[in-house]
Design a protein around this motif. Structure first.
Motif, PDB file in Angstrom:
ATOM      1  N   ARG A  89      -6.496   7.065  10.340  1.00 48.97           N
ATOM      2  CA  ARG A  89      -6.390   6.407   9.040  1.00 48.97           C
ATOM      3  C   ARG A  89      -5.475   5.176   9.110  1.00 48.97           C
ATOM      4  N   ARG A  90      -4.381   5.299   9.839  1.00 47.92           N
ATOM      5  CA  ARG A  90      -3.496   4.146  10.003  1.00 47.92           C
ATOM      6  C   ARG A  90      -4.217   3.009  10.732  1.00 47.92           C
ATOM      7  N   TYR A  91      -4.996   3.375  11.731  1.00 43.66           N
ATOM      8  CA  TYR A  91      -5.760   2.377  12.484  1.00 43.66           C
ATOM      9  C   TYR A  91      -6.762   1.674  11.563  1.00 43.66           C
ATOM     10  N   PHE A  92      -7.493   2.446  10.768  1.00 45.28           N
ATOM     11  CA  PHE A  92      -8.460   1.861   9.836  1.00 45.28           C
ATOM     12  C   PHE A  92      -7.762   0.936   8.833  1.00 45.28           C
ATOM     13  N   SER A  93      -6.670   1.415   8.258  1.00 47.10           N
ATOM     14  CA  SER A  93      -5.977   0.644   7.228  1.00 47.10           C
ATOM     15  C   SER A  93      -5.421  -0.656   7.777  1.00 47.10           C
ATOM     16  N   SER A  94      -4.850  -0.608   8.971  1.00 49.42           N
ATOM     17  CA  SER A  94      -4.220  -1.804   9.538  1.00 49.42           C
ATOM     18  C   SER A  94      -5.243  -2.861   9.911  1.00 49.42           C
ATOM     19  N   ARG A  95      -6.496  -2.461  10.048  1.00 50.90           N
ATOM     20  CA  ARG A  95      -7.547  -3.402  10.450  1.00 50.90           C
ATOM     21  C   ARG A  95      -8.601  -3.627   9.361  1.00 50.90           C
ATOM     22  N   GLY A  96      -8.373  -3.060   8.185  1.00 53.78           N
ATOM     23  CA  GLY A  96      -9.298  -3.278   7.086  1.00 53.78           C
ATOM     24  C   GLY A  96     -10.661  -2.646   7.292  1.00 53.78           C
ATOM     25  N   ILE A  97     -10.697  -1.516   8.009  1.00 54.00           N
ATOM     26  CA  ILE A  97     -11.963  -0.842   8.305  1.00 54.00           C
ATOM     27  C   ILE A  97     -12.227   0.219   7.244  1.00 54.00           C
ATOM     28  N   PHE A  98     -13.342   0.114   6.562  1.00 58.70           N
ATOM     29  CA  PHE A  98     -13.753   1.068   5.525  1.00 58.70           C
ATOM     30  C   PHE A  98     -14.612   2.136   6.189  1.00 58.70           C
ATOM     31  N   ALA A  99     -14.051   3.333   6.361  1.00 57.04           N
ATOM     32  CA  ALA A  99     -14.727   4.412   7.089  1.00 57.04           C
ATOM     33  C   ALA A  99     -15.246   5.467   6.122  1.00 57.04           C
ATOM     34  N   LEU A 100     -16.499   5.829   6.275  1.00 56.18           N
ATOM     35  CA  LEU A 100     -17.132   6.851   5.443  1.00 56.18           C
ATOM     36  C   LEU A 100     -17.618   7.995   6.314  1.00 56.18           C
ATOM     37  N   ASN A 101     -17.391   9.206   5.847  1.00 59.06           N
ATOM     38  CA  ASN A 101     -17.808  10.427   6.533  1.00 59.06           C
ATOM     39  C   ASN A 101     -18.983  11.019   5.766  1.00 59.06           C
ATOM     40  N   LEU A 102     -20.201  10.849   6.288  1.00 57.87           N
ATOM     41  CA  LEU A 102     -21.403  11.336   5.614  1.00 57.87           C
ATOM     42  C   LEU A 102     -21.701  12.763   6.055  1.00 57.87           C
ATOM     43  N   VAL A 103     -21.777  13.661   5.074  1.00 57.40           N
ATOM     44  CA  VAL A 103     -21.959  15.085   5.346  1.00 57.40           C
ATOM     45  C   VAL A 103     -23.136  15.614   4.529  1.00 57.40           C
TER      46      VAL A 103
END
Length: 291
Positions: A89-103
């Motif tokens: 999450r820190r990695y995503f936030s620091s790089r502006g990456i919007f990550a979605l977990n499709l279940v």
């Protein structure tokens, strides 16, 4: 939970290789960190002729193992996973990456919708895909055919992705700043509910071929999700399915869940789904620039 389903005993492959022993973004264990374990919520009573093996503090059953032992094992597993998820999450936030977990359950149409989504975005949004399945790279191949980068994770006997697997995949994908990461989890409405991958949102896909009571049968997944995609809506004229009741049931479990009705075949709801994604990408990009 994985303490009883045997998950993780089979071989896990990330992009056709065994993942390394270390996380892609190594971290030190933090002693004394609060464990975010929460006992499953249970209904106060069931039907008189029902055997409820989900009763007790562990919320599940394993032959020959006490509830207390199961709670400890589950707590340990989730604590380790949450450490990896926090780092993702820190990695995503620091790089502006919007990550979605499709279940979803198997066959709900996740991959087909992803193909349509990627095609509709038409290169306007940098993106990558992580595909989770027990075996084969069929779905990753379908994604790559659109021109999008995709990495397959095969979980072997495992029934879900975890944060460590996703961390390994992130290192292989070389994700771009201000991009979209779509994670298609293994088809399963049970174990993925308990495993944080570091994503911004869990998105549960629920097809109209499954039955209106699915959210009541698998409440943990719908409770953990922020958005429900009611899929295959083009089939509604041919089915005895009450979509309004399905949405009511989802909101009985999770009053805050958003719902979008979609059809990859007719295009219904695709515009709303794309706008929801774009809004999330903008928020993450702005947060990176102005933390």
């Amino acid at each position: 939970m994985c303490t009883t389903c045997g998950c993780g005993k089979g071989q896990t492959l990330v992009g056709g290789r065994r993942p390394g022993g270390g996380h892609a973004f190594a971290r030190q264990h933090k002693p004394g960190k609060e464990l975010r374990y929460r006992a499953p919520e249970r209904a106060p009573a069931l039907f008189p002729d029902t055997l409820d093996f989900g009763a007790g503090p562990a919320g599940t059953h394993a032959p020959g193992m006490s509830q207390a032992r199961m709670v400890k094992i589950e707590r340990d597993i989730l604590a380790k996973n949450n450490d990896y998820a926090d780092e993702n999450r820190r990695y995503f936030s620091s790089r502006g990456i919007f990550a979605l977990n499709l279940v979803s359950s198997p066959g709900s149409g996740k991959t087909t919708l992803l193909v349509k989504t990627i095609t509709a975005l038409n290169g306007m949004q940098p993106l990558a895909v992580i595909e989770g399945d027990q075996q084969t790279d069929n779905d990753a191949a379908r994604i790559r055919a659109t021109g999008a980068p995709a990495l397959q994770i095969n979980t072997g006997k495992g029934c879900h992705l975890d944060a460590h697997m996703v961390g390994q995949a992130m290192g292989r994908l070389a994700l771009k700043n201000d991009s979209l990461l779509l994670i298609e989890n293994v088809g399963n409405l049970v174990c993925p509910a308990g495993f944080d991958l570091g994503e911004a949102h869990k998105v549960v896909m629920f097809s109209v071929t499954e039955g209106e009571d699915k959210p009541l049968k698998y409440p943990d997944m719908f409770r953990a999700s922020d958005l429900m995609l009611l899929s295959k809506c083009d089939l509604l004229p041919h089915l005895d399915f009450d979509s309004d009741l399905a949405m009511v049931n989802a909101r009985r479990v999770n009053p805050d869940i958003q719902v979008i009705r979609v059809s990859a075949t007719s295009g219904e709801g695709l515009g709303e789904w794309l706008e929801w994604i774009k809004a999330g990408c903008r928020l993450y990009s702005i947060a990176r620039i102005h933390p």
